[in-house]
Scaffold this active site. Sequence first.
Site, PDB file in Angstrom:
ATOM      1  CG  ASP A   7      43.694   5.730  20.206  1.00  0.00           C
ATOM      2  OD1 ASP A   7      44.270   6.091  19.161  1.00  0.00           O
ATOM      3  OD2 ASP A   7      42.574   6.153  20.548  1.00  0.00           O
ATOM      4  CD  GLU A  67      44.235   4.268  15.705  1.00  0.00           C
ATOM      5  OE1 GLU A  67      43.474   3.307  15.840  1.00  0.00           O
ATOM      6  OE2 GLU A  67      43.902   5.452  15.860  1.00  0.00           O
ATOM      7  CG  ASP A 139      40.648   8.306  23.928  1.00  0.00           C
ATOM      8  OD1 ASP A 139      40.829   8.540  22.724  1.00  0.00           O
ATOM      9  OD2 ASP A 139      40.181   9.138  24.726  1.00  0.00           O
TER      10      ASP A 139
END
Length: 161
Positions: A7, A67, A139
């Site tokens: 991420d 992502e 996260d």
Amino acid sequence: MIILGLDPGLGTTGWGVIRAEGNRLSHVANGRLKTDTAASLARRLAHLDTMLAALLVDHAPDAAAVEEVFVNANPQSTLKLGQARGVVLLSVARAGIEPGEYAARLVKKAVVGTGAAEKPQVHAMVARLLPGVKIDGADAADALAVAICHAHHLASARRIA
């Protein structure tokens, strides 16, 4: 198969490593890579690359997923996020891995069943899908969700092929 989920973020990049054996998923590790907000952008990006290279060596994943960037209200924040994401993609590609890339809505749909899921729902499902996991912050939970999404997509591709 060992899968690394990422991420991306300039301040904090979440990471999560899972093992996929057939339809069974298990947690390997997770955490956050942080850069010094007082450092220049170039130094922060270089430090992120160094930390990612070490992470890739430590866990030797077979696959990775990242992502995709979402657009913030602040264009500068979006640009910095995009630059961090570029470093993440570069680091993974340098390790010889072609990363999967997933929009946040697709990750939510894969993990929760709906693309409109809220973060707490995603984190709760990550904990349910990876029993006993100790998650190192939001996260890292998001990164584990990206890894789970990639595992599901890889499994689907194997069934179709």
